[in-house]
Write a protein that holds these residues in place. Structure first.
Motif, short mmCIF file in Angstrom:
data_model
loop_
_atom_site.label_atom_id
_atom_site.label_comp_id
_atom_site.label_asym_id
_atom_site.label_seq_id
_atom_site.Cartn_x
_atom_site.Cartn_y
_atom_site.Cartn_z
N ARG A 48 0.81 -1.22 0.00
CA ARG A 48 0.00 0.00 0.00
C ARG A 48 0.85 1.27 0.00
NH1 ARG A 48 -3.32 -0.62 5.21
NH2 ARG A 48 -1.39 -1.72 5.82
N ASN A 49 2.16 1.15 0.06
CA ASN A 49 3.06 2.30 0.13
C ASN A 49 2.72 3.21 1.32
OD1 ASN A 49 4.71 1.63 -2.04
ND2 ASN A 49 3.39 2.65 -3.52
N ASN A 50 2.52 2.57 2.47
CA ASN A 50 2.25 3.33 3.69
C ASN A 50 3.28 3.05 4.77
OD1 ASN A 50 1.52 0.75 4.42
ND2 ASN A 50 -0.39 1.35 5.42
N ALA A 51 4.43 2.49 4.38
CA ALA A 51 5.56 2.24 5.27
C ALA A 51 5.32 1.11 6.25
CB ALA A 51 5.96 3.51 6.04
N LEU A 52 4.31 0.26 6.00
CA LEU A 52 4.05 -0.90 6.84
C LEU A 52 4.20 -2.17 6.01
CD1 LEU A 52 0.86 0.32 8.75
CD2 LEU A 52 3.18 0.15 9.68
N LEU A 53 4.90 -3.17 6.56
CA LEU A 53 5.09 -4.43 5.84
C LEU A 53 3.86 -5.32 5.98
CD1 LEU A 53 8.79 -5.42 6.67
CD2 LEU A 53 7.89 -4.45 4.54
N ASP A 54 3.29 -5.69 4.84
CA ASP A 54 2.19 -6.63 4.79
C ASP A 54 2.74 -8.03 4.51
OD1 ASP A 54 0.11 -4.44 4.88
OD2 ASP A 54 1.16 -3.91 3.03
N VAL A 55 1.92 -9.05 4.76
CA VAL A 55 2.39 -10.43 4.67
C VAL A 55 1.37 -11.26 3.90
CG1 VAL A 55 3.10 -12.49 5.95
CG2 VAL A 55 3.60 -10.21 6.88
N TYR A 56 1.87 -12.08 2.97
CA TYR A 56 1.01 -12.96 2.18
C TYR A 56 1.52 -14.38 2.35
CZ TYR A 56 -1.44 -14.72 -2.02
OH TYR A 56 -2.24 -15.42 -2.90
N ASN A 57 0.60 -15.32 2.64
CA ASN A 57 0.96 -16.72 2.79
C ASN A 57 0.31 -17.55 1.70
OD1 ASN A 57 2.23 -16.01 5.15
ND2 ASN A 57 1.28 -17.59 6.39
N THR A 58 1.04 -18.53 1.19
CA THR A 58 0.44 -19.50 0.29
C THR A 58 -0.10 -20.67 1.10
OG1 THR A 58 2.66 -20.41 -0.10
CG2 THR A 58 1.77 -18.88 -1.73
N ALA A 59 -1.10 -21.37 0.54
CA ALA A 59 -1.77 -22.43 1.28
C ALA A 59 -2.14 -23.58 0.35
CB ALA A 59 -3.02 -21.87 1.97
N PHE A 60 -2.78 -24.61 0.94
CA PHE A 60 -3.15 -25.83 0.24
C PHE A 60 -4.33 -25.59 -0.69
CE2 PHE A 60 -4.01 -30.42 -0.03
CZ PHE A 60 -2.73 -30.93 0.06
N SER A 61 -4.53 -26.50 -1.64
CA SER A 61 -5.73 -26.43 -2.47
C SER A 61 -6.96 -26.68 -1.60
CB SER A 61 -5.67 -27.46 -3.60
OG SER A 61 -5.66 -28.77 -3.10
N ASP A 62 -8.10 -26.20 -2.06
CA ASP A 62 -9.34 -26.20 -1.28
C ASP A 62 -9.30 -25.21 -0.13
OD1 ASP A 62 -10.93 -27.90 -2.76
OD2 ASP A 62 -10.23 -29.70 -1.73
N ASP A 63 -8.35 -24.30 -0.17
CA ASP A 63 -8.31 -23.18 0.76
C ASP A 63 -7.75 -21.99 0.00
OD1 ASP A 63 -8.65 -21.77 3.08
OD2 ASP A 63 -7.39 -23.05 4.32
N TYR A 64 -7.93 -20.80 0.54
CA TYR A 64 -7.43 -19.60 -0.14
C TYR A 64 -6.13 -19.13 0.50
CZ TYR A 64 -9.10 -16.77 3.82
OH TYR A 64 -9.28 -16.23 5.07
#
Length: 632
Positions: free
Chosen positions: A374-390
């Protein structure tokens, strides 16, 4: 108490901390859910993998599963696979047998980008797998591969001369200059003893793990380097996955497995990780003399629940100048440890919102992407997961608190049929906004014989960031995004020194995929190679850089590890859009020093040394690839 925001897939409710899932009563986030009585799991659809329940098949217009279809005839072409032209495809990853009867064979291996010879060009290290015969000494095992960058779009395999073949059952890798000599070293995790390859400054490496005290044993996965105590030396965190006995494999109904059967959607599959014994994590403190001390218990990160750790990364998520620690756990709650500044961490996994997804349950977390989308100086986090889940995207709300906003942003449902591994934030079009890439591939070969709408080999996903929101980039036929892969490790970096982020993928039982960035944008960029001073790690891991251009302030961090068991190009690079000047550049060094640097031009790399500013370097002479390069 955990708050469940919504339950889209299965009926669930929570009363007094008890999670009701599909009619089964479990303590929310209870570590014992991985050791349930035979025949009982948090998700009745899957014994062994944490998912959100069975989903209807998603097919494209030609009735193909969307994981291997949905291709566009035309559209934006972002990547081309140039692995063959680059000379990478004579190497092939191999792990176990094609049938994948046991979990040891399915997880795959990572990949690292590093400039091992300090010539200004990123080289590639691909971690190898192994076979049962090789493990027992009955056959020669697969080897890892170090590819030297020839500066012309091609690479040369220098594994043997460099001494980094590994010849063990490999999984993860992290890059870090642990001895502050100005040369990047490699830590490689294995089933069995791990390796610490010390860079000898002459194109060769020496395995010093035994002397350094970091060999461990059993099954280690995605490591990370970071100076958690601020003494100027890189420390090392190593997650553990499953405690595995090669002579007593996890066969259904055996003492190694908590279940009488191991099934996914009613089909018998390999067992795990649920129902198997976990392997604890380890934090090693750097003693400044080439050795490390295990301080896991003292620091409070020893993983007493023995969750199934797959990937870790040190990053400052609450902006207090100290490196925190994120751990992606498979089918168990994730860890977020906030750095207390006294050599220890506080476990804020649940309180932060990172332990579980917005439905209030754990995911089978594989990879971690960290970035300020978001360019707001805060680190966001994204996780990958198994199929049948998001795949959950955790938005940083400040002070180390996170909210799962995947459905809000419209990027949740598209990921459900896919099984995600390596991932990363990258600004593929240099517009100044971080986009998001996900490498995918299933663990059960059996899925190709079903009508579930998923496949063993899968295409990647790319989400384009439009000022803080995301749209899916269509996979155009014949391009990199339409390539079907059994992706595992994924690393991101500028392999051709063109100011573009390329992607390298280590496939399970396959050849590497090198996605060269060919996006047609004409945006400008600038890149920095940071060099720490006396009170910072020499490779500046842990540094944070803020750049302002076009009236927009961006953040980049120097990190080691993340994605899935992989390590990215540690140079920081900023897309500038149409801007031809940089208004300001501010570097927050690991030592705590803040420096402001004036850049005289764009569309190039600079070497910046703490206390000295811009210094002469190989980047002053680095040019675009030559005419014979496939990267032209």
């Amino acid at each position: 108490m955990i708050t469940i925001h919504r339950c889209r897939i299965i009926m669930c409710a929570q009363v007094a901390g008890v999670l009701m899932v599909g009619g089964i009563s479990l303590m929310a986030g209870d570590p014992q859910t991985s050791q349930l009585p035979s025949g009982t799991t948090q998700n009745p659809q899957s014994q062994g993998a944490s998912t959100a329940g069975a989903h209807s098949a998603v097919l494209d217009a030609e009735k193909r599963p969307i994981t291997a279809g949905g291709f566009a005839e035309r559209g934006t072409v972002v990547f081309e696979d140039v692995a063959s032209a680059a000379g990478l495809t004579h190497w092939r990853h191999q792990m176990g047998s094609p049938e994948k009867k046991f979990i040891l064979e399915t997880v795959g291996s990572g990949v690292a980008l590093l400039d091992y010879d300090n010539d200004g060009w990123q080289d590639i290290y691909l971690v190898n797998g192994s076979t049962y015969d090789a493990l027992r000494g009955k056959a020669k095992g697969p080897r890892a591969a170090l590819f030297h960058n020839n500066h012309d779009g091609t690479f040369t395999d220098v594994t043997e001369s460099a001494g980094v073949a590994n010849d063990r059952w490999g999984f993860g890798v992290a890059v870090g200059d642990y001895d502050n000599d100005g040369w990047p070293d490699l830590y490689v995790t294995n089933f069995g003893r791990n390796r610490l390859y010390h860079n000898n400054h002459d194109g060769t490496f020496t395995d010093v793990a035994e002397k350094a005290g970091v060999t461990l044993g059993n099954w280690s996965t995605g490591p990370t380097f970071g100076d958690y105590d601020g003494d100027g030396w890189l420390d090392l965190f190593v997650p553990g996955y499953v405690h595995y006995d090669i002579d007593r494999p996890p066969v259904p109904g055996s003492s190694q497995v908590a279940f009488r059967t191991c099934q996914f959607r009613g089909v018998s599959v390999m067992c795990g990780p649920r129902g198997l014994k976990g392997e604890p994590d380890h934090l090693f403190h750097n003693n400044h003399d080439g050795t490390f001390s295990d301080v896991s218990i003292k620091a409070g990160v020893n993983d007493v629940s023995a969750y199934y750790g797959l990937t870790a990364v040190f990053a400052d998520v609450n902006n207090d100048g100290r490196l925190d620690l994120l751990v992606a756990n498979d089918s168990t709650p994730n860890y977020l440890y906030l750095n207390k500044g006294n050599g220890s961490f506080e476990d804020m996994s649940y309180a932060s919102g990172y332990a579980l997804n917005e439905n209030g349950h754990e995911t089978a977390s594989m990879g971690i992407a960290v970035g300020d989308y978001r360019n707001n100086a805060l680190l966001d986090v994204y996780n990958t997961a198994f199929s049948d889940d998001y795949n959950p995207l955790y938005r940083n709300e400040g002070s180390g608190n996170f909210s799962d906003v995947s459905y809000q942003l419209g990027i949740a449902e598209v990921t459900i049929p896919f099984l995600g591994w390596g991932t990363g934030f990258l600004d593929y079009d240099n517009d100044g906004w971080l986009d998001l890439f996900v490498g995918n591939g299933h663990v059960y070969p059996e899925v190709d014989k079903t009508d579930w709408g998923t496949t063993f080999a899968q295409r990647a996903l790319l989400f384009h960031n439009i000022k803080g929101t995301f749209i899916t980039v269509p996979p155009v036929k014949g391009t990199g995004l339409a390539t079907l892969m059994t992706a595992r490790g994924v690393a991101f970096g500028d392999l051709f020194n063109r100011g573009r982020t390329d992607v390298i993928v280590n496939q399970l039982d396959g050849v590497p995929v090198l996605m060269r960035n060919v996006d047609a944008n004409q945006n400008h960029w600038v890149g920095l190679k940071l060099i720490g001073g006396n009170k910072s790690p020499r490779d500046a891991v842990g540094a944070t850089v803020y750049l302002t251009a076009n009236g927009m302030r961006q953040r980049r961090d120097v990190l080691s590890g993340g994605s899935y068991a992989s390590s990215n190009d540690q140079r920081v690079r900023f897309g500038l859009g149409t801007a031809t000047t940089v208004a300001s550049l501010e570097i927050h060094w690991p030592s705590g020093k803040i420096e402001r640097i004036k850049l005289s031009a764009v569309d190039r790399y600079y070497a910046v040394e703490e206390n000295l500013g811009i210094v002469p370097s190989v980047y002053d002479a680095v040019s675009r690839p030559t005419a014979r390069s496939p990267a032209k």
